[in-house]
Scaffold this motif. Structure first.
Motif, PDB file in Angstrom:
ATOM      1  N   GLU A 198      49.283 -36.084 -46.647  1.00 36.82           N
ATOM      2  CA  GLU A 198      49.645 -34.673 -46.750  1.00 36.82           C
ATOM      3  C   GLU A 198      50.913 -34.336 -45.974  1.00 36.82           C
ATOM      4  OE1 GLU A 198      46.204 -32.623 -45.423  1.00 36.82           O
ATOM      5  OE2 GLU A 198      45.164 -32.749 -47.363  1.00 36.82           O
ATOM      6  N   THR A 199      51.342 -35.228 -45.094  1.00 31.73           N
ATOM      7  CA  THR A 199      52.524 -34.942 -44.261  1.00 31.73           C
ATOM      8  C   THR A 199      53.781 -35.577 -44.823  1.00 31.73           C
ATOM      9  OG1 THR A 199      51.062 -34.905 -42.326  1.00 31.73           O
ATOM     10  CG2 THR A 199      53.429 -35.054 -41.920  1.00 31.73           C
ATOM     11  N   TYR A 200      53.681 -36.777 -45.407  1.00 31.84           N
ATOM     12  CA  TYR A 200      54.862 -37.522 -45.837  1.00 31.84           C
ATOM     13  C   TYR A 200      54.770 -37.828 -47.337  1.00 31.84           C
ATOM     14  CZ  TYR A 200      54.835 -38.298 -40.789  1.00 31.84           C
ATOM     15  OH  TYR A 200      54.783 -38.124 -39.439  1.00 31.84           O
ATOM     16  N   THR A 201      55.921 -37.903 -47.967  1.00 33.93           N
ATOM     17  CA  THR A 201      55.976 -38.237 -49.392  1.00 33.93           C
ATOM     18  C   THR A 201      56.386 -39.680 -49.633  1.00 33.93           C
ATOM     19  OG1 THR A 201      58.242 -37.387 -49.465  1.00 33.93           O
ATOM     20  CG2 THR A 201      56.484 -35.882 -50.103  1.00 33.93           C
ATOM     21  N   LEU A 202      57.070 -40.308 -48.696  1.00 34.80           N
ATOM     22  CA  LEU A 202      57.420 -41.720 -48.801  1.00 34.80           C
ATOM     23  C   LEU A 202      56.852 -42.434 -47.583  1.00 34.80           C
ATOM     24  CD1 LEU A 202      58.877 -44.077 -50.179  1.00 34.80           C
ATOM     25  CD2 LEU A 202      60.900 -43.499 -48.837  1.00 34.80           C
ATOM     26  N   VAL A 203      55.920 -43.329 -47.817  1.00 28.18           N
ATOM     27  CA  VAL A 203      55.254 -44.076 -46.747  1.00 28.18           C
ATOM     28  C   VAL A 203      55.571 -45.548 -46.940  1.00 28.18           C
ATOM     29  CG1 VAL A 203      53.067 -44.637 -45.645  1.00 28.18           C
ATOM     30  CG2 VAL A 203      53.414 -42.362 -46.632  1.00 28.18           C
ATOM     31  N   SER A 204      56.076 -46.188 -45.898  1.00 29.87           N
ATOM     32  CA  SER A 204      56.433 -47.609 -45.955  1.00 29.87           C
ATOM     33  C   SER A 204      55.531 -48.394 -45.016  1.00 29.87           C
ATOM     34  CB  SER A 204      57.899 -47.817 -45.551  1.00 29.87           C
ATOM     35  OG  SER A 204      58.766 -47.058 -46.378  1.00 29.87           O
ATOM     36  N   VAL A 205      55.018 -49.516 -45.513  1.00 33.35           N
ATOM     37  CA  VAL A 205      54.172 -50.407 -44.724  1.00 33.35           C
ATOM     38  C   VAL A 205      54.632 -51.837 -44.956  1.00 33.35           C
ATOM     39  CG1 VAL A 205      52.171 -48.871 -44.783  1.00 33.35           C
ATOM     40  CG2 VAL A 205      52.449 -50.612 -46.552  1.00 33.35           C
ATOM     41  N   GLU A 206      54.182 -52.742 -44.090  1.00 39.46           N
ATOM     42  CA  GLU A 206      54.500 -54.159 -44.252  1.00 39.46           C
ATOM     43  C   GLU A 206      53.634 -54.779 -45.347  1.00 39.46           C
ATOM     44  OE1 GLU A 206      55.710 -56.368 -40.292  1.00 39.46           O
ATOM     45  OE2 GLU A 206      53.944 -55.126 -39.966  1.00 39.46           O
ATOM     46  N   ARG A 207      54.209 -55.726 -46.072  1.00 42.46           N
ATOM     47  CA  ARG A 207      53.440 -56.506 -47.033  1.00 42.46           C
ATOM     48  C   ARG A 207      52.858 -57.705 -46.293  1.00 42.46           C
ATOM     49  NH1 ARG A 207      57.150 -57.515 -50.345  1.00 42.46           N
ATOM     50  NH2 ARG A 207      56.792 -55.837 -51.840  1.00 42.46           N
ATOM     51  N   LEU A 208      51.589 -57.612 -45.934  1.00 41.63           N
ATOM     52  CA  LEU A 208      50.926 -58.641 -45.137  1.00 41.63           C
ATOM     53  C   LEU A 208      49.861 -59.347 -45.962  1.00 41.63           C
ATOM     54  CD1 LEU A 208      50.365 -56.653 -41.809  1.00 41.63           C
ATOM     55  CD2 LEU A 208      52.199 -58.260 -42.318  1.00 41.63           C
ATOM     56  N   SER A 209      49.722 -60.642 -45.738  1.00 39.54           N
ATOM     57  CA  SER A 209      48.628 -61.420 -46.322  1.00 39.54           C
ATOM     58  C   SER A 209      47.540 -61.525 -45.254  1.00 39.54           C
ATOM     59  CB  SER A 209      49.112 -62.804 -46.766  1.00 39.54           C
ATOM     60  OG  SER A 209      48.045 -63.562 -47.272  1.00 39.54           O
ATOM     61  N   VAL A 210      46.632 -60.538 -45.266  1.00 38.66           N
ATOM     62  CA  VAL A 210      45.615 -60.471 -44.221  1.00 38.66           C
ATOM     63  C   VAL A 210      44.690 -61.685 -44.288  1.00 38.66           C
ATOM     64  CG1 VAL A 210      43.765 -59.065 -43.252  1.00 38.66           C
ATOM     65  CG2 VAL A 210      45.756 -57.962 -44.271  1.00 38.66           C
TER      66      VAL A 210
ATOM     67  N   LEU B 274      45.792 -45.256 -48.595  1.00 37.66           N
ATOM     68  CA  LEU B 274      47.084 -44.565 -48.534  1.00 37.66           C
ATOM     69  C   LEU B 274      47.762 -44.539 -49.892  1.00 37.66           C
ATOM     70  CD1 LEU B 274      48.910 -45.559 -45.216  1.00 37.66           C
ATOM     71  CD2 LEU B 274      48.504 -43.256 -46.088  1.00 37.66           C
ATOM     72  N   ALA B 275      47.676 -45.643 -50.633  1.00 34.07           N
ATOM     73  CA  ALA B 275      48.398 -45.751 -51.900  1.00 34.07           C
ATOM     74  C   ALA B 275      47.961 -44.672 -52.886  1.00 34.07           C
ATOM     75  CB  ALA B 275      48.191 -47.144 -52.495  1.00 34.07           C
ATOM     76  N   TYR B 276      46.648 -44.519 -53.075  1.00 34.78           N
ATOM     77  CA  TYR B 276      46.234 -43.550 -54.090  1.00 34.78           C
ATOM     78  C   TYR B 276      46.319 -42.110 -53.578  1.00 34.78           C
ATOM     79  CZ  TYR B 276      41.481 -42.324 -52.404  1.00 34.78           C
ATOM     80  OH  TYR B 276      40.418 -41.827 -51.702  1.00 34.78           O
ATOM     81  N   LYS B 277      46.156 -41.902 -52.268  1.00 34.71           N
ATOM     82  CA  LYS B 277      46.255 -40.539 -51.750  1.00 34.71           C
ATOM     83  C   LYS B 277      47.692 -40.038 -51.762  1.00 34.71           C
ATOM     84  CE  LYS B 277      42.093 -40.707 -48.902  1.00 34.71           C
ATOM     85  NZ  LYS B 277      41.502 -40.520 -47.568  1.00 34.71           N
ATOM     86  N   VAL B 278      48.631 -40.899 -51.424  1.00 36.77           N
ATOM     87  CA  VAL B 278      50.039 -40.510 -51.496  1.00 36.77           C
ATOM     88  C   VAL B 278      50.444 -40.274 -52.946  1.00 36.77           C
ATOM     89  CG1 VAL B 278      52.395 -41.315 -51.087  1.00 36.77           C
ATOM     90  CG2 VAL B 278      50.667 -41.650 -49.340  1.00 36.77           C
ATOM     91  N   ASP B 279      49.958 -41.132 -53.842  1.00 33.90           N
ATOM     92  CA  ASP B 279      50.282 -40.976 -55.263  1.00 33.90           C
ATOM     93  C   ASP B 279      49.697 -39.688 -55.824  1.00 33.90           C
ATOM     94  OD1 ASP B 279      51.318 -42.226 -57.820  1.00 33.90           O
ATOM     95  OD2 ASP B 279      49.209 -41.966 -58.346  1.00 33.90           O
ATOM     96  N   ASP B 280      48.481 -39.316 -55.424  1.00 33.26           N
ATOM     97  CA  ASP B 280      47.876 -38.069 -55.899  1.00 33.26           C
ATOM     98  C   ASP B 280      48.685 -36.851 -55.486  1.00 33.26           C
ATOM     99  OD1 ASP B 280      45.858 -39.442 -57.113  1.00 33.26           O
ATOM    100  OD2 ASP B 280      44.354 -39.056 -55.554  1.00 33.26           O
ATOM    101  N   ARG B 281      49.414 -36.933 -54.397  1.00 31.95           N
ATOM    102  CA  ARG B 281      50.183 -35.798 -53.903  1.00 31.95           C
ATOM    103  C   ARG B 281      51.653 -35.865 -54.300  1.00 31.95           C
ATOM    104  NH1 ARG B 281      45.911 -36.961 -51.092  1.00 31.95           N
ATOM    105  NH2 ARG B 281      44.727 -35.377 -49.959  1.00 31.95           N
ATOM    106  N   GLY B 282      51.977 -36.739 -55.242  1.00 36.68           N
ATOM    107  CA  GLY B 282      53.338 -36.808 -55.751  1.00 36.68           C
ATOM    108  C   GLY B 282      54.281 -37.675 -54.949  1.00 36.68           C
ATOM    109  N   GLY B 283      53.773 -38.435 -53.978  1.00 30.86           N
ATOM    110  CA  GLY B 283      54.632 -39.307 -53.185  1.00 30.86           C
ATOM    111  C   GLY B 283      54.513 -40.750 -53.639  1.00 30.86           C
TER     112      GLY B 283
END
Length: 414
Positions: free
Chosen positions: A282-294, A334-343
């Motif tokens: 709800e605060t940010y429209t572009l969220v960046s995270v690391e691509r990690l192989s957990v 985060l992926a689907y919640k940001v996408d639902d809000r247009g980010g």
């Protein structure tokens, strides 16, 4: 220009079953698990490399009419087991997964599929309760925690396409499969609302704007002591169990205690993750995270017989910490919640994010003075600060670079 695209979501809630309904649903779940094992035995014993689905379908129909305990499983649920089993083999043949195996009674998750939504007949009967029709079980109440598309007047547009029933330490739950329509957002400028997130253990989420999201231990000290005592009791009683023998009532009760405490911790993890990811989306429209192989990160350091590992206990503790934070699920939420809000959520390559100075961009040896402190060795910079904050700034900068084309921030799917 925006356009409508289908969007698929799952809404999970708790069922309120009577003791008789719970017993009948347990029988259905055990029948589904046994049907999977029968199919696996039929395929492996026959030696057919790729048995035809029509043949397996005929065997399933024959067994349901002649085996009483298989007849308690609804026909559609049996077909769902067959489709899932065949899909597991297809994934194996295509190299995407390992070959399917037997499902043991003690380890398998009890589950029943309802593949068609038209049989559910979902209605809302109270502010907190709804009713759903389950095949061969009847009308069942469930907790109404959110609006289901197409159920009540004023609910979001869409439809329920099916459901899946699962059982855990809390009891039976139902997860509705929902299809809705969403409008794709046009390309936009992300300059004023972007953030980079570094995932860690000491600081679970460190953001590039300097804020952090932290939590307490998932279990209290008393609960941790109870869990440790139950695990020791289970290990002691397992030593006295005969190989291949039945599990005693005491050992099963100890297993239930362990399962209940772990389920309690998981609920707290999910609650924190949902609240945190919602606040970020709800605060940010572009969220960046690391691509990690957990999966690769939590591999054991035990090594082999001819090449034993070093610091195995320390690595095991680190693996437990990483697994306890559930980094992969945080990104999924985060992926689907940001996408639902247009980010949009962007995953950037991980190499260099923790060793590069976020102020001057140089990489120097010895800049990580400790696990939590970064000090740039560049004489012209000499910036110092929290290592997680430094990494989050690098992640944010890399995410902006991925979506920037010709000087204008344009979204690009990753």
């Amino acid at each position: 220009m925006s356009r409508a695209v289908p969007r698929y979501r799952g809404f999970r809630t708790r069922l309120a079953l009577t003791p008789q309904q719970e017993t009948r649903l347990d029988d259905q779940a055990h029948a589904a698990r046994a049907l999977w094992n029968l199919l696996h035995e039929l395929v492996t014993v026959s030696g057919a490399r790729r048995p035809p689905v029509a043949y397996l379908d005929g065997e399933v129909r024959w067994a349901r009419t002649r085996v009483e305990w298989l007849g308690v499983l609804p026909a559609q649920a049996a077909q769902a087991v067959l489709k899932t089993y065949h899909r597991a083999w297809v994934n194996c043949w295509d190299g995407r997964a390992e070959a399917p195996t037997y499902k043991s009674r003690s380890r398998a998750v009890l589950a029943v599929d309802i593949p068609q939504g038209r049989d559910l007949h979902v209605v809302r009967v109270h502010r907190r309760w709804g009713m759903v029709n389950i095949p061969k079980l009847g009308r069942v109440r469930f907790r109404w925690t959110r609006e289901l598309p197409g159920v009540t007047k004023g609910s979001p547009p869409g439809r329920i396409t099916g459901a899946r029933l699962t059982k855990d330490a809390l009891g039976w739950h139902i997860a509705f499969r929902v299809e809705t329509e969403a409008q794709t957002a046009p390309p936009r400028d992300w300059a004023d609302s972007h953030v980079g997130i570094d995932r860690g253990i000491v600081i679970p989420l460190a953001l590039s704007d300097g804020s952090t999201y932290e939590h307490r231990a998932w279990l209290t000290e008393e609960e941790e002591a109870r869990l440790l005592r139950a695990q020791r009791q289970a290990a002691h009683r397992e030593r006295h169990k005969k190989p291949g023998g039945r599990v005693s009532k005491r050992l099963r009760a100890t297993y239930d205690q362990i399962k209940d405490l772990r389920a309690r911790a998981k609920r707290r993890v999910l609650d924190w993750q949902h609240k945190t990811t919602t606040a970020i989306a709800e605060t940010y429209t572009l969220v960046s995270v690391e691509r990690l192989s957990v999966v690769n990160m939590i591999k054991s350091a035990r090594g082999r017989g001819d090449l034993p590992g070093v610091k195995v206990a320390q690595k095991a503790g680190l693996n437990r910490g990483i697994a306890g934070e559930a980094w992969g699920r945080t990104v999924e939420l985060l992926a689907y919640k940001v996408d639902d809000r247009g980010g949009r959520l962007v995953q950037v390559p991980s190499p260099g994010t923790s060793l590069r100075c976020s102020e001057c961009g140089t990489v120097t040896l010895g800049s990580r003075e400790s696990q939590q402190w970064f000090a740039c060795r560049n004489n012209e910079c000499q910036w110092s600060g929290n290592a997680d904050f430094n990494a989050s700034r690098n992640i944010d900068r890399a995410g902006l670079a991925l979506v920037t084309v010709a000087g204008r921030a344009v979204v690009r799917q990753t």
